[in-house]
Design a protein around this motif. Structure first.
Motif, PDB file in Angstrom:
ATOM      1  N   PHE A   1       0.796  -1.237   0.000  1.00  0.00           N
ATOM      2  CA  PHE A   1       0.000   0.000   0.000  1.00  0.00           C
ATOM      3  C   PHE A   1       0.827   1.284   0.000  1.00  0.00           C
ATOM      4  CE2 PHE A   1      -2.490  -3.299   2.230  1.00  0.00           C
ATOM      5  CZ  PHE A   1      -3.587  -3.359   1.390  1.00  0.00           C
ATOM      6  N   GLY A   2       2.115   1.205   0.303  1.00  0.00           N
ATOM      7  CA  GLY A   2       2.942   2.401   0.286  1.00  0.00           C
ATOM      8  C   GLY A   2       3.459   2.760   1.670  1.00  0.00           C
ATOM      9  N   GLU A   3       4.517   3.533   1.696  1.00  0.00           N
ATOM     10  CA  GLU A   3       5.185   3.902   2.939  1.00  0.00           C
ATOM     11  C   GLU A   3       4.275   4.659   3.892  1.00  0.00           C
ATOM     12  OE1 GLU A   3       7.928   4.067   5.813  1.00  0.00           O
ATOM     13  OE2 GLU A   3       8.264   3.028   3.902  1.00  0.00           O
ATOM     14  N   GLU A   4       3.349   5.442   3.349  1.00  0.00           N
ATOM     15  CA  GLU A   4       2.463   6.243   4.210  1.00  0.00           C
ATOM     16  C   GLU A   4       1.511   5.392   5.040  1.00  0.00           C
ATOM     17  OE1 GLU A   4       0.517   6.174   0.055  1.00  0.00           O
ATOM     18  OE2 GLU A   4       2.522   6.166   0.958  1.00  0.00           O
ATOM     19  N   PHE A   5       1.412   4.106   4.735  1.00  0.00           N
ATOM     20  CA  PHE A   5       0.522   3.210   5.483  1.00  0.00           C
ATOM     21  C   PHE A   5       1.282   2.309   6.455  1.00  0.00           C
ATOM     22  CE2 PHE A   5      -1.941   4.195   1.651  1.00  0.00           C
ATOM     23  CZ  PHE A   5      -3.149   4.580   2.224  1.00  0.00           C
ATOM     24  N   ARG A   6       2.546   2.606   6.710  1.00  0.00           N
ATOM     25  CA  ARG A   6       3.350   1.787   7.614  1.00  0.00           C
ATOM     26  C   ARG A   6       2.758   1.797   9.028  1.00  0.00           C
ATOM     27  NH1 ARG A   6       8.479  -0.310   8.076  1.00  0.00           N
ATOM     28  NH2 ARG A   6       9.087   0.528   6.024  1.00  0.00           N
ATOM     29  N   VAL A   7       2.732   0.638   9.660  1.00  0.00           N
ATOM     30  CA  VAL A   7       2.319   0.505  11.059  1.00  0.00           C
ATOM     31  C   VAL A   7       3.442  -0.198  11.817  1.00  0.00           C
ATOM     32  CG1 VAL A   7      -0.157   0.440  10.540  1.00  0.00           C
ATOM     33  CG2 VAL A   7       1.155  -1.695  10.595  1.00  0.00           C
ATOM     34  N   SER A   8       3.303  -0.275  13.125  1.00  0.00           N
ATOM     35  CA  SER A   8       4.372  -0.860  13.931  1.00  0.00           C
ATOM     36  C   SER A   8       4.312  -2.385  13.900  1.00  0.00           C
ATOM     37  CB  SER A   8       4.265  -0.364  15.369  1.00  0.00           C
ATOM     38  OG  SER A   8       3.144  -0.960  16.008  1.00  0.00           O
TER      39      SER A   8
END
Length: 208
Positions: free
Chosen positions: A108-115
């Motif tokens: 989905f892209g870097e802006e959707f990164r979670v921990s």
């Protein structure tokens, strides 16, 4: 049919309540968090999608064993399945905890990164769902649809109460609430199934 319909609605609420909760609880500064949470949840639930194939084959087998009154064999079959589900669920939690964020970013892209912790907790809730769905099939096979529906409804009722935990962390409070919900339903189903099988065995003994 009424019990099955109620259970279907309750199950749908359990499956879909968490992204909605994130959207409702998000502040103005967290307005984009619901999309991030939903994407992470989709990745964490990939094992659950594969489990649907197992679930489709499970009910006819359990129903056949129940129809033949082979309840001991049904219980053994279910225990083998639950052992497999627990093993797969544990592996999924470990895998998602280690690589889940990278998979989300790739999809989905870097802006959707979670921990890593978020992915592990979401995978844990998915493992709980697989356990609950397995027990659901066993209760249906034993003609205990009403008890099964009750367990799902109780789980739905637990969710909003569990949201009071970790109020200062949006994702964490929803993840914890989801885990408590699915495992509450699963535990209640396990208790109800044991009682159902015990009552059937007692009735058969009296007949004999």
């Amino acid at each position: 049919l009424g019990s099955l319909l109620l259970a279907s609605v309750a199950t749908a609420l359990v499956l879909n309540a968490s992204p909605l909760a994130v959207q409702i609880l998000a502040t103005d500064q967290e307005i984009d968090e619901s999309g991030k949470f939903l994407n992470a949840l989709l990745v964490a639930r990939v094992p659950l999608f594969f489990f649907q194939a197992v679930q489709a084959a499970l009910l006819p087998r359990l129903s056949r064993l129940a129809g033949q009154e082979k309840f001991l064999e049904l219980w053994r079959e279910l225990k083998r399945l639950l052992s497999l589900v627990v093993g797969l669920g544990s592996a999924a939690v470990l895998f998602m905890g280690l690589l889940g964020p990278q998979i989300v970013v790739f999809a989905f892209g870097e802006e959707f990164r979670v921990s890593h912790g978020d992915m592990a907790l979401l995978a844990c809730s998915s493992a709980g769902l697989m356990i609950a769905l397995s027990l659901t099939q066993a209760l249906i096979a034993c003609k205990a649809q009403g008890r099964m529906a009750t367990a799902w409804v109780v789980g739905v009722g637990v969710f909003p109460a569990a949201l009071s935990i970790a109020k200062n962390h949006l994702f964490l409070r929803v993840e914890i609430a989801l885990i408590i919900t699915v495992f509450t339903s699963a535990l209640l189903m396990a208790v109800l199934l044991v009682k159902r099988l015990t009552s059937i065995s007692s009735a058969e003994s009296q007949i004999i």
